[in-house]
Design a protein around this motif. Structure first.
Motif, PDB file in Angstrom:
ATOM      1  N   LEU A 253       0.352 -53.893  52.171  1.00 33.45           N
ATOM      2  CA  LEU A 253       0.590 -55.483  51.493  1.00 33.45           C
ATOM      3  C   LEU A 253       1.742 -56.602  52.473  1.00 33.45           C
ATOM      4  O   LEU A 253       2.141 -56.510  53.034  1.00 33.45           O
ATOM      5  N   TYR A 254       0.617 -58.353  52.076  1.00 25.25           N
ATOM      6  CA  TYR A 254       1.189 -58.888  53.063  1.00 25.25           C
ATOM      7  C   TYR A 254       1.252 -60.537  52.769  1.00 25.25           C
ATOM      8  O   TYR A 254       0.758 -60.337  51.138  1.00 25.25           O
ATOM      9  N   ASP A 255       2.564 -61.201  52.716  1.00 25.97           N
ATOM     10  CA  ASP A 255       2.826 -62.089  52.570  1.00 25.97           C
ATOM     11  C   ASP A 255       1.796 -63.034  53.579  1.00 25.97           C
ATOM     12  O   ASP A 255       1.851 -62.480  54.745  1.00 25.97           O
ATOM     13  N   THR A 256       0.876 -64.019  52.779  1.00 24.51           N
ATOM     14  CA  THR A 256       0.469 -64.609  54.094  1.00 24.51           C
ATOM     15  C   THR A 256       1.152 -65.752  55.704  1.00 24.51           C
ATOM     16  O   THR A 256       0.487 -65.917  55.888  1.00 24.51           O
ATOM     17  N   SER A 257       2.279 -65.490  55.114  1.00 26.26           N
ATOM     18  CA  SER A 257       3.153 -65.957  56.271  1.00 26.26           C
ATOM     19  C   SER A 257       4.352 -65.288  56.829  1.00 26.26           C
ATOM     20  O   SER A 257       4.258 -65.499  58.316  1.00 26.26           O
ATOM     21  N   ASP A 258       3.455 -64.034  57.174  1.00 28.44           N
ATOM     22  CA  ASP A 258       3.426 -63.087  58.094  1.00 28.44           C
ATOM     23  C   ASP A 258       2.823 -62.812  59.816  1.00 28.44           C
ATOM     24  O   ASP A 258       1.817 -63.403  58.750  1.00 28.44           O
ATOM     25  N   ASP A 259       3.734 -63.372  60.000  1.00 24.42           N
ATOM     26  CA  ASP A 259       2.961 -63.239  61.578  1.00 24.42           C
ATOM     27  C   ASP A 259       1.504 -62.563  62.249  1.00 24.42           C
ATOM     28  O   ASP A 259       0.181 -63.336  62.673  1.00 24.42           O
ATOM     29  N   ALA A 260       1.250 -61.133  61.315  1.00 22.74           N
ATOM     30  CA  ALA A 260       0.309 -60.370  61.721  1.00 22.74           C
ATOM     31  C   ALA A 260      -1.183 -61.564  60.637  1.00 22.74           C
ATOM     32  O   ALA A 260      -2.255 -61.489  61.320  1.00 22.74           O
ATOM     33  N   THR A 262      -1.212 -64.966  60.040  1.00 20.25           N
ATOM     34  CA  THR A 262      -1.037 -65.904  61.103  1.00 20.25           C
ATOM     35  C   THR A 262      -1.232 -65.696  62.590  1.00 20.25           C
ATOM     36  O   THR A 262      -2.210 -66.217  62.970  1.00 20.25           O
ATOM     37  N   ARG A 263      -1.995 -64.623  63.012  1.00 14.76           N
ATOM     38  CA  ARG A 263      -2.503 -64.416  64.584  1.00 14.76           C
ATOM     39  C   ARG A 263      -3.541 -63.584  63.892  1.00 14.76           C
ATOM     40  O   ARG A 263      -4.723 -64.538  65.006  1.00 14.76           O
ATOM     41  N   TRP A 264      -3.888 -63.451  62.802  1.00 18.17           N
ATOM     42  CA  TRP A 264      -5.166 -63.048  62.329  1.00 18.17           C
ATOM     43  C   TRP A 264      -6.262 -64.251  61.979  1.00 18.17           C
ATOM     44  O   TRP A 264      -7.293 -64.543  62.504  1.00 18.17           O
ATOM     45  N   ILE A 265      -5.910 -64.847  61.672  1.00 19.26           N
ATOM     46  CA  ILE A 265      -6.025 -66.442  61.556  1.00 19.26           C
ATOM     47  C   ILE A 265      -6.958 -67.513  62.192  1.00 19.26           C
ATOM     48  O   ILE A 265      -7.772 -68.217  62.215  1.00 19.26           O
ATOM     49  N   ALA A 266      -5.783 -67.174  63.670  1.00 19.68           N
ATOM     50  CA  ALA A 266      -5.634 -68.024  64.695  1.00 19.68           C
ATOM     51  C   ALA A 266      -6.768 -67.795  65.466  1.00 19.68           C
ATOM     52  O   ALA A 266      -7.573 -68.337  66.303  1.00 19.68           O
ATOM     53  N   ARG A 267      -7.223 -66.406  65.738  1.00 21.82           N
ATOM     54  CA  ARG A 267      -7.851 -65.702  66.349  1.00 21.82           C
ATOM     55  C   ARG A 267      -9.031 -65.112  65.727  1.00 21.82           C
ATOM     56  O   ARG A 267     -10.247 -65.121  66.887  1.00 21.82           O
ATOM     57  N   ALA A 272     -10.592 -68.119  58.342  1.00 19.88           N
ATOM     58  CA  ALA A 272     -10.400 -68.914  57.438  1.00 19.88           C
ATOM     59  C   ALA A 272      -9.749 -69.232  56.045  1.00 19.88           C
ATOM     60  O   ALA A 272      -9.346 -70.553  54.964  1.00 19.88           O
ATOM     61  N   TRP A 273     -10.823 -68.580  55.162  1.00 22.72           N
ATOM     62  CA  TRP A 273     -10.849 -68.293  54.313  1.00 22.72           C
ATOM     63  C   TRP A 273      -9.140 -68.256  52.937  1.00 22.72           C
ATOM     64  O   TRP A 273      -9.070 -68.871  52.832  1.00 22.72           O
ATOM     65  N   ILE A 274      -8.535 -67.716  53.776  1.00 25.96           N
ATOM     66  CA  ILE A 274      -7.154 -67.409  53.342  1.00 25.96           C
ATOM     67  C   ILE A 274      -6.451 -68.425  53.290  1.00 25.96           C
ATOM     68  O   ILE A 274      -5.434 -68.968  52.084  1.00 25.96           O
ATOM     69  N   HIS A 275      -6.125 -69.669  54.469  1.00 23.82           N
ATOM     70  CA  HIS A 275      -5.647 -70.978  54.159  1.00 23.82           C
ATOM     71  C   HIS A 275      -6.775 -71.608  53.311  1.00 23.82           C
ATOM     72  O   HIS A 275      -5.903 -72.812  52.074  1.00 23.82           O
ATOM     73  N   ALA A 276      -7.597 -71.620  53.005  1.00 25.90           N
ATOM     74  CA  ALA A 276      -8.486 -72.626  52.358  1.00 25.90           C
ATOM     75  C   ALA A 276      -8.317 -71.913  50.971  1.00 25.90           C
ATOM     76  O   ALA A 276      -8.638 -72.928  50.004  1.00 25.90           O
ATOM     77  N   ALA A 277      -8.229 -70.799  50.611  1.00 30.40           N
ATOM     78  CA  ALA A 277      -8.285 -70.943  49.194  1.00 30.40           C
ATOM     79  C   ALA A 277      -6.401 -70.496  48.890  1.00 30.40           C
ATOM     80  O   ALA A 277      -6.142 -70.048  47.497  1.00 30.40           O
ATOM     81  N   GLN A 278      -5.139 -71.270  49.960  1.00 36.72           N
ATOM     82  CA  GLN A 278      -4.440 -71.313  49.303  1.00 36.72           C
ATOM     83  C   GLN A 278      -3.874 -69.742  49.231  1.00 36.72           C
ATOM     84  O   GLN A 278      -2.777 -69.750  47.843  1.00 36.72           O
ATOM     85  N   ALA A 279      -4.162 -68.558  49.505  1.00 36.85           N
ATOM     86  CA  ALA A 279      -3.477 -67.696  49.250  1.00 36.85           C
ATOM     87  C   ALA A 279      -2.769 -67.189  49.808  1.00 36.85           C
ATOM     88  O   ALA A 279      -1.488 -67.958  50.846  1.00 36.85           O
ATOM     89  N   HIS A 280      -1.749 -67.020  49.243  1.00 37.00           N
ATOM     90  CA  HIS A 280       0.424 -66.833  48.953  1.00 37.00           C
ATOM     91  C   HIS A 280       0.453 -65.129  49.549  1.00 37.00           C
ATOM     92  O   HIS A 280       1.367 -64.886  49.846  1.00 37.00           O
ATOM     93  N   SER A 281      -0.494 -64.051  48.670  1.00 36.66           N
ATOM     94  CA  SER A 281      -0.051 -62.964  48.925  1.00 36.66           C
ATOM     95  C   SER A 281      -1.485 -61.800  49.236  1.00 36.66           C
ATOM     96  O   SER A 281      -2.682 -62.400  49.022  1.00 36.66           O
TER      97      SER A 281
END
Length: 716
Positions: A253-260, A262-267, A272-281
């Motif tokens: 279970l993650y908050d999308t602001s967690d480091d894990a 964030t690193r996944w989205i960057a790599r 990228a759909w996580i940010h595009a969907a404005q997902a928070h959880s």
């Protein structure tokens, strides 16, 4: 000082109507208001379960605000399985006098593709004497449901996951159950089967993974995110949250602001759909069943205000566990079906044998849906004297055992046909074989007794192009359809006989003389059992299609299947079409010989003269030797009359010698000083094939030579 009236005095005071309320007393109007303004949807049904009254909440919820519904039953108001299920709860409450819980459908809300559901209660209504006179249906206000109730309803709805053995459909069912009640977005990714098998040792941390998106669903009409679509492959980077969840086989279970995250989205651009969907959880839940990791499910919340909770994670685990078992079952079914199909096709004839008696076209269609491959088969077997045997059979049951049984029976038919048994005798021997197979098989839950062969049906026919006679026998199989050259179509009246494996009952034959160009249609019963069609209509379509003139039998076979099958068949289909040919008198030569050893030389001369007429001088030497041996044996060991027959068709020369003795010659190796015993050994060396064919009175010894186009190849 004036005191207020006592309750008793108040009760005795006459009611005075309020001008603003009309003539009805206030308490009756309060009851009316309570019914019409109640936040729950209410409906009252009489003892016949017909609607007496419904408040606006119920009529609007059912979409009946402008539709008169009084006097109707609920299935008339809400057609379909849901309406039937709710009425069943009403009937149960009416009959038992106890409350019943159910679920009432409401129209879909904006942005959803499927109607939601509301918990409801059916409560019996009793008169003062305690008799149940009706039922009150109450649909509760969903905004005030307890979280535990919502989770229970979601798990109840999860029972529709895995309704088919289609993997993609099962994955999509999970996504539809989860969205929008649990998540705003759900995706199911399965491991690539080409890289990960069911016997995988485990997924190693730190290694990239290849997955395939099986299903996805969002709260919008179309997925607005740049996420992989179903069917696309995606590579999961090492040490990403998905890779870690799969390697450890634990949900996360993650908050999308967690480091894990964030690193996944960057790599990983595919995240990228996580940010595009404005997902928070976000929840990542592995799919695993029976010790095998199958894939992963992603759940995300964006528009939903609250984050996922540990209880939500447990609920997601329950949903994915149910889905994983269904997917594992579907994969096992797919693997077994593929194995069975491979076995079935390997046991069926790959090419049709060369023969001059019939034009042949065949088709085999496995059953569609979840039925599984059965044991239907066909065969074309060349026999002696230019004759051909036609076989169509149907093994009871489905699966690998049915296909394996089919292979054993097909081999047995070929073996029995090789000794030239008549059709009824062949079926008798085949019946004995099936009985032995059934005694060797121990029935179990997954191995029904019918899969040992008991209940198998078979049709066996022998066509002789020299006499135009065809002999049929059948064991519980559908009769053949005959199409005369004038396009007349009819079913041949062949005695049915019992299915194979029952024993104790005889099989009978039917012999018919067929004009040249007659079409024989042999098939298994799957052809005449299409779904949702009347059998008479099916037979009419079959006869009409067969009566249409068609030069190419392959075209007719395809046309017949296309006409009769509007959807994948529910049972296997084997189809064999055969159009008769006739060998002309110029291709056959017959002589009746006296019972005299001196006639052997004359028999050789007859054969030599006929070969010269057929322009086969290269076959003369071997044919003279064969004729000498066969005629000599018939005179020495047989009984008159003796007949010599030569048949020439294509590149085959058949020599036959018949007599009325039933004694069968046997091939043996002569010792050094023996004066006989070398004749049949010599024939076996000279001929391509040889054998003995028995008749009701006597026998025929025959040989076949394959004539080569090379000059002199038949010489000594």
């Amino acid at each position: 000082m004036e005191h207020p009236p006592s309750p008793s005095q108040s009760a005795e005071r006459p009611r005075t109507p309020d001008a603003r309320l009309g003539s009805e007393p206030l308490d009756e109007r309060l009851q009316e208001w309570a019914f019409t303004q109640h936040p729950c949807a209410l409906a009252v049904f009489d003892a016949d379960l017909r609607l007496v009254r419904a408040n606006p909440g119920m009529t609007e919820g059912l979409g009946l605000a402008d539709t008169p519904a009084r006097g109707l039953r609920l299935p008339d108001i809400v057609p379909g399985p849901t309406g039937d299920a709710v009425e069943a709860a009403l009937r149960l409450a009416l009959g038992t006098g106890e409350r019943q819980d159910t679920q009432l459908p409401v129209p879909p809300s904006a942005g959803t593709r499927r109607p939601a559901g509301r918990p409801a209660t059916a409560t019996p209504l009793r008169d003062p004497d305690g008799q149940v006179r009706g039922v009150c249906l109450v649909a509760h206000h969903t905004a005030e449901q307890a979280p535990a109730t919502q989770r229970k309803l979601l798990l109840d709805d999860a029972t529709r996951i895995g309704t088919t053995l289609n993997i993609s459909h099962t994955a999509q069912e999970l996504a539809e159950v989860a969205v929008p009640r649990l998540a705003d977005y759900a995706a199911v990714d399965l491991l690539d089967l080409s890289r990960h098998s069911d016997t995988q040792p485990g997924i190693q941390p730190g290694s990239p993974l290849t997955l395939s998106r099986a299903a996805a669903r969002s709260t919008g009409d179309n997925a607005p995110y740049p996420a992989p679509s179903p069917g696309e492959s995606l590579t999961c980077p090492p040490h990403s949250p998905v890779a870690e969840a799969l390697a450890q086989r634990r949900p996360a279970l993650y908050d999308t602001s967690d480091d894990a995250i964030t690193r996944w989205i960057a790599r990983d651009p595919q995240a990228a759909w996580i940010h595009a969907a404005q997902a928070h959880s976000l929840m990542i839940v592995p799919l695993h069943a029976r010790g095998t990791t199958l894939g992963v499910v992603l759940f995300a919340r964006g528009t939903h205000p609250g984050p996922f909770t540990p209880d939500d994670l447990k609920l997601a685990e329950q949903l994915t566990t149910h889905t994983a078992i269904s997917i594992a079952n579907a994969r096992r079914y797919t693997r077994e079906r593929t194995t069975t199909m491979t076995l079935q096709r390997s046991l069926l004839p790959h090419t049709l044998p060369h023969q001059a008696a019939l034009d042949i076209a065949t088709r085999y269609l496995p059953a569609g849906g979840d039925t599984g491959v059965g044991g239907d088969w066909f065969d074309v077997i060349p026999l002696s004297g230019a004759r051909v045997a036609l076989v169509v059979g149907d093994v009871a049951g489905h699966g690998i055992r049915a296909s394996a049984t089919m292979g054993r029976l097909r081999t047995a038919v070929r073996t029995l046909a090789d000794v030239d048994l008549p059709p009824d005798e062949l079926l008798t021997h085949l019946d004995d074989l099936v009985i032995h197979l059934s005694t060797d098989t121990t029935p179990s839950d997954d191995t029904p007794e019918t899969e040992s062969g008991v209940g198998t049906t078979c049709l066996y026919a022998i066509y002789d192009p020299t006499s135009r006679h065809c002999t049929f026998a059948r064991a519980g199989h559908p009769p053949p359809a005959i199409v005369n050259p004038d396009s007349t179509v009819y079913f041949l009246d062949v005695p049915a006989g019992p299915p194979l494996g029952l024993g104790g009952l005889p099989f009978e034959t039917t012999d018919i003389e067929l004009p040249e160009g007659t079409l024989l249609t042999l098939y298994t019963n799957g052809l005449l059992q299409p779904q949702h069609q009347d059998i008479d209509d099916t037979l009419d379509k079959m006869f009409t299609t067969l009566a249409r003139p068609t030069a190419a039998l392959d075209t007719l076979a395809d046309r017949l299947l296309t006409t009769l099958l509007t959807r994948p068949p529910s049972d296997d289909i084997a189809l064999l079409l055969a159009r008769t040919r006739v060998l002309g008198t110029e291709q056959i030569a017959t002589w009746t010989l006296p019972d005299d050893p001196a006639i052997v030389a004359e028999a050789r001369h007859h054969a030599t003269d006929q070969l010269s007429a057929w322009q086969l001088p290269d076959a003369t030497y071997i044919t003279e030797l064969i004729v000498s041996e066969l005629v000599t044996n018939a005179i020495r060991y047989g009984a008159p009359p003796i007949q010599l027959r030569l048949i020439h068709h294509d590149n085959t020369l058949t020599t036959e010698v018949s007599d009325t003795s039933s004694t069968t010659p046997h091939l043996r190796r002569a010792r050094t000083y023996d004066e006989g015993g070398r004749g049949l050994l010599l024939i076996a060396q000279l001929a391509h094939r040889w054998g003995t064919r028995h008749a009701p009175a006597g026998k025929t010894i025959w040989t076949e030579q394959t004539l080569s186009t090379s000059p002199g190849s038949q010489g000594p």
